[in-house]
Design a protein around this motif. Structure first.
Motif, mmCIF file in Angstrom:
data_model
loop_
_atom_site.group_PDB
_atom_site.id
_atom_site.type_symbol
_atom_site.label_atom_id
_atom_site.label_comp_id
_atom_site.label_asym_id
_atom_site.label_seq_id
_atom_site.Cartn_x
_atom_site.Cartn_y
_atom_site.Cartn_z
ATOM 1 N N PHE A 44 -110.939 96.236 42.241
ATOM 2 C CA PHE A 44 -110.275 96.712 43.450
ATOM 3 C C PHE A 44 -108.984 95.962 43.752
ATOM 4 C CE2 PHE A 44 -114.613 98.157 44.250
ATOM 5 C CZ PHE A 44 -114.398 99.424 44.763
ATOM 6 N N SER A 45 -108.888 94.701 43.329
ATOM 7 C CA SER A 45 -107.698 93.924 43.660
ATOM 8 C C SER A 45 -107.493 92.798 42.660
ATOM 9 C CB SER A 45 -107.803 93.347 45.080
ATOM 10 O OG SER A 45 -108.864 92.418 45.160
ATOM 11 N N GLY A 46 -106.286 92.300 42.633
ATOM 12 C CA GLY A 46 -105.937 91.177 41.775
ATOM 13 C C GLY A 46 -104.614 90.600 42.224
ATOM 14 N N THR A 47 -104.341 89.379 41.819
ATOM 15 C CA THR A 47 -103.142 88.680 42.261
ATOM 16 C C THR A 47 -102.449 88.018 41.084
ATOM 17 O OG1 THR A 47 -104.169 88.217 44.402
ATOM 18 C CG2 THR A 47 -102.247 86.908 43.819
ATOM 19 N N ASP A 48 -101.138 88.178 41.013
ATOM 20 C CA ASP A 48 -100.303 87.457 40.060
ATOM 21 C C ASP A 48 -99.381 86.523 40.819
ATOM 22 O OD1 ASP A 48 -101.373 88.866 37.950
ATOM 23 O OD2 ASP A 48 -99.631 90.156 37.648
ATOM 24 N N ASP A 49 -99.247 85.278 40.361
ATOM 25 C CA ASP A 49 -98.229 84.380 40.901
ATOM 26 C C ASP A 49 -96.938 84.605 40.126
ATOM 27 O OD1 ASP A 49 -99.985 83.249 42.703
ATOM 28 O OD2 ASP A 49 -100.549 81.610 41.368
ATOM 29 N N VAL A 50 -95.822 84.716 40.840
ATOM 30 C CA VAL A 50 -94.531 84.922 40.191
ATOM 31 C C VAL A 50 -93.514 83.942 40.769
ATOM 32 C CG1 VAL A 50 -94.986 87.363 39.707
ATOM 33 C CG2 VAL A 50 -93.832 86.733 41.823
ATOM 34 N N CYS A 51 -92.564 83.538 39.937
ATOM 35 C CA CYS A 51 -91.485 82.659 40.379
ATOM 36 C C CYS A 51 -90.263 83.494 40.765
ATOM 37 C CB CYS A 51 -91.081 81.695 39.262
ATOM 38 S SG CYS A 51 -92.329 80.459 38.865
ATOM 39 N N VAL A 52 -89.755 83.265 41.953
ATOM 40 C CA VAL A 52 -88.532 83.949 42.385
ATOM 41 C C VAL A 52 -87.583 82.934 43.005
ATOM 42 C CG1 VAL A 52 -89.687 86.165 42.774
ATOM 43 C CG2 VAL A 52 -89.491 84.544 44.652
ATOM 44 N N HIS A 53 -86.302 83.222 42.919
ATOM 45 C CA HIS A 53 -85.286 82.394 43.570
ATOM 46 C C HIS A 53 -85.029 82.961 44.954
ATOM 47 C CE1 HIS A 53 -84.114 79.797 40.182
ATOM 48 N NE2 HIS A 53 -84.526 80.815 39.457
ATOM 49 N N GLU A 54 -85.109 82.111 45.963
ATOM 50 C CA GLU A 54 -85.025 82.580 47.345
ATOM 51 C C GLU A 54 -83.667 83.197 47.683
ATOM 52 O OE1 GLU A 54 -87.868 80.499 50.305
ATOM 53 O OE2 GLU A 54 -86.743 78.918 49.300
ATOM 54 N N HIS A 55 -82.634 82.845 46.957
ATOM 55 C CA HIS A 55 -81.300 83.364 47.282
ATOM 56 C C HIS A 55 -80.895 84.517 46.372
ATOM 57 C CE1 HIS A 55 -80.919 80.158 50.140
ATOM 58 N NE2 HIS A 55 -81.195 79.271 49.204
ATOM 59 N N GLU A 56 -81.862 85.107 45.682
ATOM 60 C CA GLU A 56 -81.602 86.293 44.870
ATOM 61 C C GLU A 56 -82.343 87.483 45.456
ATOM 62 O OE1 GLU A 56 -82.763 85.614 40.827
ATOM 63 O OE2 GLU A 56 -80.946 84.490 40.347
ATOM 64 N N ASN A 57 -81.828 88.678 45.218
ATOM 65 C CA ASN A 57 -82.483 89.900 45.666
ATOM 66 C C ASN A 57 -83.232 90.530 44.497
ATOM 67 O OD1 ASN A 57 -81.503 89.846 48.358
ATOM 68 N ND2 ASN A 57 -79.511 90.500 47.617
ATOM 69 N N TYR A 58 -84.379 91.137 44.808
ATOM 70 C CA TYR A 58 -85.249 91.706 43.781
ATOM 71 C C TYR A 58 -85.639 93.129 44.158
ATOM 72 C CZ TYR A 58 -85.771 86.931 42.083
ATOM 73 O OH TYR A 58 -85.532 85.672 41.595
ATOM 74 N N LYS A 59 -86.038 93.878 43.156
ATOM 75 C CA LYS A 59 -86.556 95.227 43.359
ATOM 76 C C LYS A 59 -87.885 95.325 42.638
ATOM 77 C CE LYS A 59 -84.592 98.527 41.006
ATOM 78 N NZ LYS A 59 -83.691 99.604 40.543
ATOM 79 N N MET A 60 -88.887 95.867 43.325
ATOM 80 C CA MET A 60 -90.210 96.049 42.736
ATOM 81 C C MET A 60 -90.322 97.488 42.255
ATOM 82 S SD MET A 60 -93.175 94.486 42.247
ATOM 83 C CE MET A 60 -94.958 94.610 42.350
#
Length: 194
Positions: free
Chosen positions: A162-178
């Motif tokens: 039903f659910s799962g979690t991935d940890d991901v590294c992101v830079h706080e001053h960059e914009n992302y699209k999922m």
């Protein structure tokens, strides 16, 4: 490392979780059931469990014949980490809850922080539950892309459950699209970034 947690079970009528199959605690990363139990009789009881630190789990509780009587809490260090009971407003038993213990083990490069991609599947067979048999048209996957250049920062899917979690590294001053591919049963899937 390992962490000791407590599963507190309550029954408002005082006859245990009659007609219920009890609870299961499932490790999200691989779908392994690490603990099961029930309240055999009485108004309350506690199971002491040992789980992996820095890991997310899904708690499932079967409501049984008298679901309005059942309540439960998981305690860590004397504090309630997650709880569940009958939802009178929606006349539903909210029995699947995710709980994460500890802090992420993922080490990010300088300037990046850890976020969680939390994936949900309403039917409980993952995004679409075929594992290694998946093709792009059958199973949904996600890609977290940097807007600046379109490069992929993280990718993944929910293989089962039903659910799962991935940890991901992101830079706080960059914009992302999922971006999430549709797969066969797109109405079943949802996700959050925390």
């Amino acid at each position: 490392g390992k962490l000791e947690i407590e599963m507190h079970m309550y029954d408002t009528y005082g006859d245990g979780w009659a007609g219920s199959e009890g609870y299961t605690l499932t490790r999200d990363s691989d779908g392994t059931i690490v603990a099961t139990g029930t309240l055999v009789n009485g108004a309350s009881g506690t199971d002491v469990l040992c789980v992996d630190d820095n890991t997310c789990y899904t708690v499932s509780v079967d409501g049984g014949d008298h679901m309005i009587e059942i309540e439960w809490e998981i305690h860590v260090g004397g504090e309630v980490a997650v709880s569940g009971s009958y939802d009178f407003a929606n006349e539903d038993y909210l029995n699947d809850k995710e709980v994460c213990f500890g802090t992420p083990t993922l080490e990010c490069p300088s300037g990046a922080v850890v976020y969680k991609v939390v994936m949900f599947d309403a039917y409980g067979d993952g995004w679409n539950g075929y594992g290694s048999l998946c093709t792009p048209t059958m199973c949904a996957t996600y890609e977290l892309k940097r807007l600046a250049d379109g490069s992929v920062a993280a990718t993944g899917d929910l293989l089962t459950g039903f659910s799962g979690t991935d940890d991901v590294c992101v830079h706080e001053h960059e914009n992302y699209k999922m971006e999430v591919s549709a797969g066969w049963d797109q109405v079943e899937i949802s996700w959050e970034i925390r």
